[in-house]
Design a protein around this motif. Structure first.
Motif, PDB file in Angstrom:
ATOM      1  N   LEU A  27       1.029  -1.285   0.053  1.00 56.21           N
ATOM      2  CA  LEU A  27       0.214   0.056   0.171  1.00 56.21           C
ATOM      3  C   LEU A  27       0.908   1.293   0.319  1.00 56.21           C
ATOM      4  CD1 LEU A  27      -2.556  -1.125   2.696  1.00 56.21           C
ATOM      5  CD2 LEU A  27      -3.164  -0.744   0.273  1.00 56.21           C
ATOM      6  N   GLY A  28       0.414   2.454  -0.588  1.00 60.15           N
ATOM      7  CA  GLY A  28       0.993   3.663  -0.568  1.00 60.15           C
ATOM      8  C   GLY A  28       2.276   3.834  -1.080  1.00 60.15           C
ATOM      9  N   LEU A  29       2.448   2.766  -2.324  1.00 56.94           N
ATOM     10  CA  LEU A  29       3.511   3.211  -3.107  1.00 56.94           C
ATOM     11  C   LEU A  29       3.210   4.380  -4.144  1.00 56.94           C
ATOM     12  CD1 LEU A  29       4.153  -0.520  -3.969  1.00 56.94           C
ATOM     13  CD2 LEU A  29       5.136   0.664  -2.319  1.00 56.94           C
ATOM     14  N   LYS A  30       4.532   5.039  -4.589  1.00 57.62           N
ATOM     15  CA  LYS A  30       4.316   6.184  -5.514  1.00 57.62           C
ATOM     16  C   LYS A  30       4.705   5.852  -6.836  1.00 57.62           C
ATOM     17  CE  LYS A  30       2.160   8.991  -2.584  1.00 57.62           C
ATOM     18  NZ  LYS A  30       0.954   8.325  -2.372  1.00 57.62           N
ATOM     19  N   PHE A  31       4.140   6.210  -7.802  1.00 57.95           N
ATOM     20  CA  PHE A  31       4.681   5.967  -9.010  1.00 57.95           C
ATOM     21  C   PHE A  31       5.980   6.788  -9.434  1.00 57.95           C
ATOM     22  CE2 PHE A  31       5.015   6.830 -13.826  1.00 57.95           C
ATOM     23  CZ  PHE A  31       4.777   5.651 -14.174  1.00 57.95           C
ATOM     24  N   GLU A  32       7.003   6.128 -10.049  1.00 57.72           N
ATOM     25  CA  GLU A  32       8.013   6.963 -10.714  1.00 57.72           C
ATOM     26  C   GLU A  32       8.216   6.356 -12.000  1.00 57.72           C
ATOM     27  OE1 GLU A  32       9.785   9.045  -8.647  1.00 57.72           O
ATOM     28  OE2 GLU A  32       9.744   8.219  -6.453  1.00 57.72           O
ATOM     29  N   PRO A  33       8.874   7.141 -12.857  1.00 52.58           N
ATOM     30  CA  PRO A  33       9.203   6.964 -14.107  1.00 52.58           C
ATOM     31  C   PRO A  33      10.230   5.783 -14.058  1.00 52.58           C
ATOM     32  CG  PRO A  33       9.265   9.326 -13.887  1.00 52.58           C
ATOM     33  CD  PRO A  33       9.074   8.900 -12.464  1.00 52.58           C
ATOM     34  N   ALA A  34      10.118   5.226 -15.387  1.00 50.83           N
ATOM     35  CA  ALA A  34      11.151   3.820 -15.439  1.00 50.83           C
ATOM     36  C   ALA A  34      12.272   4.127 -15.108  1.00 50.83           C
ATOM     37  CB  ALA A  34      10.749   3.270 -16.567  1.00 50.83           C
ATOM     38  N   ASP A  35      13.009   5.262 -15.630  1.00 53.66           N
ATOM     39  CA  ASP A  35      14.498   5.477 -15.415  1.00 53.66           C
ATOM     40  C   ASP A  35      14.883   5.742 -14.207  1.00 53.66           C
ATOM     41  OD1 ASP A  35      13.407   7.863 -15.661  1.00 53.66           O
ATOM     42  OD2 ASP A  35      14.531   8.729 -17.185  1.00 53.66           O
ATOM     43  N   GLN A  36      13.958   6.307 -13.319  1.00 50.91           N
ATOM     44  CA  GLN A  36      14.047   6.582 -11.861  1.00 50.91           C
ATOM     45  C   GLN A  36      13.868   5.349 -10.897  1.00 50.91           C
ATOM     46  OE1 GLN A  36      12.389  10.403 -10.911  1.00 50.91           O
ATOM     47  NE2 GLN A  36      12.533  10.903 -12.968  1.00 50.91           N
ATOM     48  N   ARG A  37      13.401   4.259 -11.400  1.00 54.24           N
ATOM     49  CA  ARG A  37      13.069   2.933 -10.230  1.00 54.24           C
ATOM     50  C   ARG A  37      14.410   2.486 -10.000  1.00 54.24           C
ATOM     51  NH1 ARG A  37       8.510   1.254 -14.004  1.00 54.24           N
ATOM     52  NH2 ARG A  37       7.314   3.046 -13.984  1.00 54.24           N
TER      53      ARG A  37
END
Ligand code: ACO
Length: 375
Positions: free
Chosen positions: A365-375
């Motif tokens: 729960l509570g995860l925040k979306f990051e663009p693929a090149d920042q994961r």
């Protein structure tokens, strides 16, 4: 109620049905109000199908028109036959061929639940038999409308008319497996039709569920043990060794039936009547001996577990006695169970609601979306 992981809906009531009642504690199976032992060895498969679809046994005139209605729906379209030919060239299993061909039963017809149900029941023998013949290098035989449903199944597979003993044996088998409460394939059919999809889709999904080894997809091993034992005097040592190594004896034990599996009794009697000549009889007598030895040693190894002979043990013996190869066991099961699938689908359409259970979310729960090149 929150389900434990892997709970598998055991003991959850998901539908009301008038079709069959499985009473595991008493070792009873009731089909449309009739005890299995009374119905299966006496009734024609057409009578049992009528009972499931209409709620009562037909009188002579209703039975005659129901038989005509089924016989008139046996023919496959040329598209279905050519698809089966293509499947044979790639060597797919018979149950997969049935799974591939079932949706083509809607070709050239207008969708209608009652007609779809009859078409599915009627056409399964032609699909299974034609495909088996194509796969083994033979031409399919033309559909005949003058044979009973069970006789036509054997005719489609072997290309010759069966005798009354063989027909009766298959008829008893098809009746015995026609319905069995809310098993996995029947539940699948009900889930699909509960969306107001169509009966052919429900039947197709049910075949997909049936083919799994935890349901109808692993029927050969019970017979393999009998063949491995070969002679009665070897039974005790081989079975003891299997149990000592922790192996399960195929054809014994059941999740629901704890006293007896009534289907095993019915099929044992059918096999007794089928295995007539002396050489065949030897296999039947060996199987009986293996069964008695296995029951005795299971009680010794697992006291109080009440492990009894299940439907698979005598299914294998009966279908083998009919000359059917192991690859046809599950498709033959489907040819019987399709009566139950279609009847459940119609019952669900008439009386049911959309089947839509809950899932217990156990992810993050509570995860925040990051663009693929920042994961
Ligand atoms: N041979 C040896 N021991 C067995 C057998 C068997 N056939 N069946 C169950 N047992 C033992 C188990 O090892 C277990 O012993 P334990 O408690 O000491 O570990 C105990 O009996 C209870 O077994 P469960 O697995 O809890 O029984 P369950 O109800 O889950 O299993 C099943 C039922 C899967 C049918 C089981 O009896 C089995 O594996 N049988 C052999 C396979 C078979 O015949 N399958 C076809 C079933 S018919 C049908 O479903 C259409």
């Amino acid at each position: 109620m929150s389900a434990a992981p892997g709970y598998g809906l055991e003991s959850v009531v998901a539908a009301s049905t008038k079709l069959s009642r499985v009473d595991g504690q008493a070792g009873r199976l009731v089909i449309g109000g009739y005890e299995l032992e009374d119905l299966a060895p006496q009734a024609a498969f057409e009578e049992v199908s009528y009972l499931l679809l209409h709620g009562s046994l037909p009188d002579s005139s209703d039975l005659a028109s129901f038989k005509r209605a089924l016989a008139g729906r046996r023919h496959l379209t040329s598209a279905t036959i050519s698809l089966l030919g293509e499947a044979a060239r790639s060597g797919v299993s018979v149950i997969d061929a049935l799974l591939i061909a079932a949706p083509t039963l809607r070709l050239g017809r207008t969708e209608d639940p009652g007609d779809d149900a009859l078409t599915a029941i009627a056409a399964f023998p032609a699909i299974v038999g034609s495909y088996w013949r194509l796969k083994t290098g033979h031409e399919p035989v033309a559909v005949r409308e003058d044979l009973s449903h069970a006789a036509h199944f054997l005719y489609q597979v072997f290309g010759r008319e069966p005798g009354p003993r063989q027909t009766r044996a298959l008829e008893t088998y098809l009746n015995t497996v026609c319905d069995h409460g809310l098993n996995a394939s029947t539940f699948t059919a009900r889930v699909i039709i509960s969306t107001h999809s169509d009966v052919i889709s429900a039947v197709t999904g049910a075949i997909g569920a049936l083919k799994g080894p935890l349901h109808g997809g692993a029927p050969g091993p019970a017979l393999e043990m009998v063949f491995e034992i070969e002679k009665a005097e070897r039974a005790e040592a081989i079975i003891r060794a299997k149990l000592a190594s922790g192996e399960r004896l195929m054809g014994f034990g059941h999740r629901v039936y704890k006293v007896r599996d009534p289907r095993a009794d019915v099929l044992a009697a059918a096999a007794d009547a089928l295995y007539e000549d002396e050489q065949e009889r030897q296999l039947y007598m060996l199987a009986k001996y293996v069964e008695q030895t296995a029951l005795r040693l299971l009680e010794e190894a697992k006291p109080g577990r009440r492990l009894q002979t299940n439907v698979e043990f005598y299914t294998a013996l009966l279908l083998h006695g009919l000359g059917l190869p192991v690859e046809l066991f599950t498709p033959t099961f489907a040819a019987g169970r399709v009566a139950g699938w279609t009847a459940h689908a119609l019952e669900q359409l008439r009386e049911g609601r959309l089947i839509r259970p809950d899932a217990n979310y156990v992810g993050g729960l509570g995860l925040k979306f990051e663009p693929a090149d920042q994961r």
